[in-house]
Design a protein around this motif. Structure first.
Motif, PDB file in Angstrom:
ATOM      1  N   TRP A  98       0.825  -1.201   0.000  1.00 25.79           N
ATOM      2  CA  TRP A  98       0.000   0.000   0.000  1.00 25.79           C
ATOM      3  C   TRP A  98       0.859   1.252   0.000  1.00 25.79           C
ATOM      4  CZ3 TRP A  98      -4.617   0.124  -1.693  1.00 25.79           C
ATOM      5  CH2 TRP A  98      -5.423  -0.997  -1.589  1.00 25.79           C
ATOM      6  N   LYS A  99       1.960   1.190   0.726  1.00 28.08           N
ATOM      7  CA  LYS A  99       2.880   2.337   0.751  1.00 28.08           C
ATOM      8  C   LYS A  99       3.441   2.580  -0.653  1.00 28.08           C
ATOM      9  CE  LYS A  99       7.245   3.757   2.812  1.00 28.08           C
ATOM     10  NZ  LYS A  99       8.332   3.325   3.678  1.00 28.08           N
ATOM     11  N   ASP A 100       3.838   1.508  -1.352  1.00 26.41           N
ATOM     12  CA  ASP A 100       4.373   1.638  -2.706  1.00 26.41           C
ATOM     13  C   ASP A 100       3.325   2.211  -3.660  1.00 26.41           C
ATOM     14  OD1 ASP A 100       6.771   0.614  -1.802  1.00 26.41           O
ATOM     15  OD2 ASP A 100       6.432  -1.403  -2.629  1.00 26.41           O
ATOM     16  N   LYS A 101       2.091   1.733  -3.546  1.00 25.13           N
ATOM     17  CA  LYS A 101       1.019   2.259  -4.390  1.00 25.13           C
ATOM     18  C   LYS A 101       0.783   3.737  -4.102  1.00 25.13           C
ATOM     19  CE  LYS A 101      -1.459  -2.016  -5.186  1.00 25.13           C
ATOM     20  NZ  LYS A 101      -2.724  -2.722  -5.138  1.00 25.13           N
ATOM     21  N   TYR A 102       0.836   4.104  -2.833  1.00 27.77           N
ATOM     22  CA  TYR A 102       0.640   5.500  -2.447  1.00 27.77           C
ATOM     23  C   TYR A 102       1.753   6.374  -3.025  1.00 27.77           C
ATOM     24  CZ  TYR A 102       0.413   9.682   0.410  1.00 27.77           C
ATOM     25  OH  TYR A 102       0.350  10.979   0.828  1.00 27.77           O
ATOM     26  N   ILE A 103       2.979   5.903  -2.951  1.00 28.66           N
ATOM     27  CA  ILE A 103       4.115   6.679  -3.465  1.00 28.66           C
ATOM     28  C   ILE A 103       3.999   6.879  -4.966  1.00 28.66           C
ATOM     29  CG2 ILE A 103       6.618   6.603  -3.856  1.00 28.66           C
ATOM     30  CD1 ILE A 103       6.835   5.370  -1.018  1.00 28.66           C
ATOM     31  N   VAL A 104       3.634   5.826  -5.709  1.00 28.00           N
ATOM     32  CA  VAL A 104       3.459   5.942  -7.156  1.00 28.00           C
ATOM     33  C   VAL A 104       2.373   6.974  -7.466  1.00 28.00           C
ATOM     34  CG1 VAL A 104       2.646   4.713  -9.221  1.00 28.00           C
ATOM     35  CG2 VAL A 104       4.317   3.642  -7.707  1.00 28.00           C
ATOM     36  N   LEU A 105       1.262   6.886  -6.750  1.00 29.63           N
ATOM     37  CA  LEU A 105       0.174   7.834  -6.952  1.00 29.63           C
ATOM     38  C   LEU A 105       0.618   9.260  -6.625  1.00 29.63           C
ATOM     39  CD1 LEU A 105      -2.815   8.168  -7.670  1.00 29.63           C
ATOM     40  CD2 LEU A 105      -3.331   7.810  -5.263  1.00 29.63           C
ATOM     41  N   LEU A 106       1.358   9.431  -5.552  1.00 32.28           N
ATOM     42  CA  LEU A 106       1.849  10.745  -5.158  1.00 32.28           C
ATOM     43  C   LEU A 106       2.814  11.318  -6.201  1.00 32.28           C
ATOM     44  CD1 LEU A 106       1.659  12.806  -2.883  1.00 32.28           C
ATOM     45  CD2 LEU A 106       3.548  11.638  -1.763  1.00 32.28           C
ATOM     46  N   GLU A 107       3.673  10.466  -6.754  1.00 29.57           N
ATOM     47  CA  GLU A 107       4.601  10.922  -7.797  1.00 29.57           C
ATOM     48  C   GLU A 107       3.846  11.370  -9.048  1.00 29.57           C
ATOM     49  OE1 GLU A 107       8.477   8.207  -6.589  1.00 29.57           O
ATOM     50  OE2 GLU A 107       7.109   7.487  -8.131  1.00 29.57           O
ATOM     51  N   LYS A 108       2.809  10.620  -9.438  1.00 30.32           N
ATOM     52  CA  LYS A 108       2.000  11.020 -10.596  1.00 30.32           C
ATOM     53  C   LYS A 108       1.310  12.354 -10.325  1.00 30.32           C
ATOM     54  CE  LYS A 108       1.116   6.433 -12.437  1.00 30.32           C
ATOM     55  NZ  LYS A 108       0.093   5.402 -12.714  1.00 30.32           N
ATOM     56  N   ASN A 110       2.346  14.733  -8.323  1.00 29.17           N
ATOM     57  CA  ASN A 110       3.361  15.790  -8.372  1.00 29.17           C
ATOM     58  C   ASN A 110       3.731  16.149  -9.811  1.00 29.17           C
ATOM     59  OD1 ASN A 110       3.568  16.257  -5.633  1.00 29.17           O
ATOM     60  ND2 ASN A 110       5.139  14.709  -5.340  1.00 29.17           N
ATOM     61  N   GLU A 111       3.805  15.158 -10.693  1.00 32.06           N
ATOM     62  CA  GLU A 111       4.083  15.434 -12.106  1.00 32.06           C
ATOM     63  C   GLU A 111       2.982  16.294 -12.716  1.00 32.06           C
ATOM     64  OE1 GLU A 111       6.276  11.141 -12.950  1.00 32.06           O
ATOM     65  OE2 GLU A 111       4.633  11.786 -14.239  1.00 32.06           O
ATOM     66  N   LEU A 112       1.737  15.927 -12.458  1.00 37.59           N
ATOM     67  CA  LEU A 112       0.615  16.705 -12.985  1.00 37.59           C
ATOM     68  C   LEU A 112       0.601  18.120 -12.417  1.00 37.59           C
ATOM     69  CD1 LEU A 112      -2.236  14.043 -12.926  1.00 37.59           C
ATOM     70  CD2 LEU A 112      -1.157  15.051 -14.937  1.00 37.59           C
ATOM     71  N   LEU A 113       0.913  18.241 -11.151  1.00 41.51           N
ATOM     72  CA  LEU A 113       0.942  19.552 -10.514  1.00 41.51           C
ATOM     73  C   LEU A 113       2.039  20.423 -11.131  1.00 41.51           C
ATOM     74  CD1 LEU A 113      -0.339  21.259  -8.292  1.00 41.51           C
ATOM     75  CD2 LEU A 113       1.293  20.289  -6.696  1.00 41.51           C
ATOM     76  N   THR A 114       3.198  19.842 -11.364  1.00 42.75           N
ATOM     77  CA  THR A 114       4.309  20.571 -11.990  1.00 42.75           C
ATOM     78  C   THR A 114       3.930  21.015 -13.398  1.00 42.75           C
ATOM     79  OG1 THR A 114       5.907  19.317 -10.695  1.00 42.75           O
ATOM     80  CG2 THR A 114       6.753  20.424 -12.650  1.00 42.75           C
ATOM     81  N   GLN A 115       3.303  20.121 -14.159  1.00 39.15           N
ATOM     82  CA  GLN A 115       2.866  20.473 -15.519  1.00 39.15           C
ATOM     83  C   GLN A 115       1.845  21.600 -15.479  1.00 39.15           C
ATOM     84  OE1 GLN A 115       1.404  16.839 -17.220  1.00 39.15           O
ATOM     85  NE2 GLN A 115       3.445  15.917 -17.380  1.00 39.15           N
ATOM     86  N   SER A 116       0.931  21.547 -14.541  1.00 44.16           N
ATOM     87  CA  SER A 116      -0.096  22.568 -14.415  1.00 44.16           C
ATOM     88  C   SER A 116       0.525  23.922 -14.075  1.00 44.16           C
ATOM     89  CB  SER A 116      -1.091  22.166 -13.341  1.00 44.16           C
ATOM     90  OG  SER A 116      -2.036  23.186 -13.132  1.00 44.16           O
ATOM     91  N   ILE A 117       1.501  23.924 -13.194  1.00 46.03           N
ATOM     92  CA  ILE A 117       2.180  25.168 -12.812  1.00 46.03           C
ATOM     93  C   ILE A 117       2.925  25.747 -14.006  1.00 46.03           C
ATOM     94  CG2 ILE A 117       4.072  26.112 -11.406  1.00 46.03           C
ATOM     95  CD1 ILE A 117       3.117  24.178  -9.168  1.00 46.03           C
ATOM     96  N   GLN A 118       3.568  24.892 -14.774  1.00 47.22           N
ATOM     97  CA  GLN A 118       4.311  25.359 -15.957  1.00 47.22           C
ATOM     98  C   GLN A 118       3.375  25.953 -16.994  1.00 47.22           C
ATOM     99  OE1 GLN A 118       6.473  21.827 -17.066  1.00 47.22           O
ATOM    100  NE2 GLN A 118       8.123  22.201 -15.587  1.00 47.22           N
ATOM    101  N   VAL A 119       2.237  25.313 -17.227  1.00 45.68           N
ATOM    102  CA  VAL A 119       1.256  25.813 -18.191  1.00 45.68           C
ATOM    103  C   VAL A 119       0.702  27.153 -17.718  1.00 45.68           C
ATOM    104  CG1 VAL A 119      -1.053  25.400 -19.155  1.00 45.68           C
ATOM    105  CG2 VAL A 119       0.637  23.566 -19.126  1.00 45.68           C
TER     106      VAL A 119
END
Length: 123
Positions: A98-108, A110-119
């Motif tokens: 569950w921790k691994d699944k949470y980390i993968v979800l959190l990384e995704k 963060n990527e979307l958030l970074t893309q949104s900030i850049q746009v």
């Protein structure tokens, strides 16, 4: 079936000499909750599994109806099924999944958030 789940669980706990206070602490509930479980005719499957896990006790003899799996390996209320001893998934492994699944979800996220900030920065 006309069995009283709470009384059966209480009998096992007292017979094996477990402290109600210690059980409550390990399950992260108050003692009153444990005593309330003893008074319930039918306990939720996850409570029985949690108590069994904390006490390292297999309740499949007392409650065989709770240990029947469906095609996905889970009971109808999504509680994990107890398996043979060499197949049992240990708690740390389960938590790690569950921790691994949470980390993968959190990384995704963060990527979307970074893309949104850049746009938004470009506009």
């Amino acid at each position: 079936m006309n069995k009283h789940y709470g009384q059966i669980v209480e009998k096992v706990i007292r017979r094996d000499g477990y402290s109600i206070s210690e059980l409550a602490r390990l399950m992260n509930v108050n003692r009153r909750s444990v005593y309330n479980w003893f008074n319930k005719k039918r306990l939720k499957t996850d409570i029985v599994f949690r108590i069994g896990g904390v006490l390292n006790y297999d309740f499949s003899t007392e409650f065989p109806e709770l240990f029947r799996a469906n095609e996905f390996g889970y009971l109808s209320d999504n509680a994990p099924v107890q398996m043979a001893h060499d197949e049992v998934q240990t708690e740390p492994t389960f938590d790690k999944q569950w921790k691994d699944k949470y980390i993968v979800l959190l990384e995704k996220y963060n990527e979307l958030l970074t893309q949104s900030i850049q746009v938004n920065a470009r506009h």
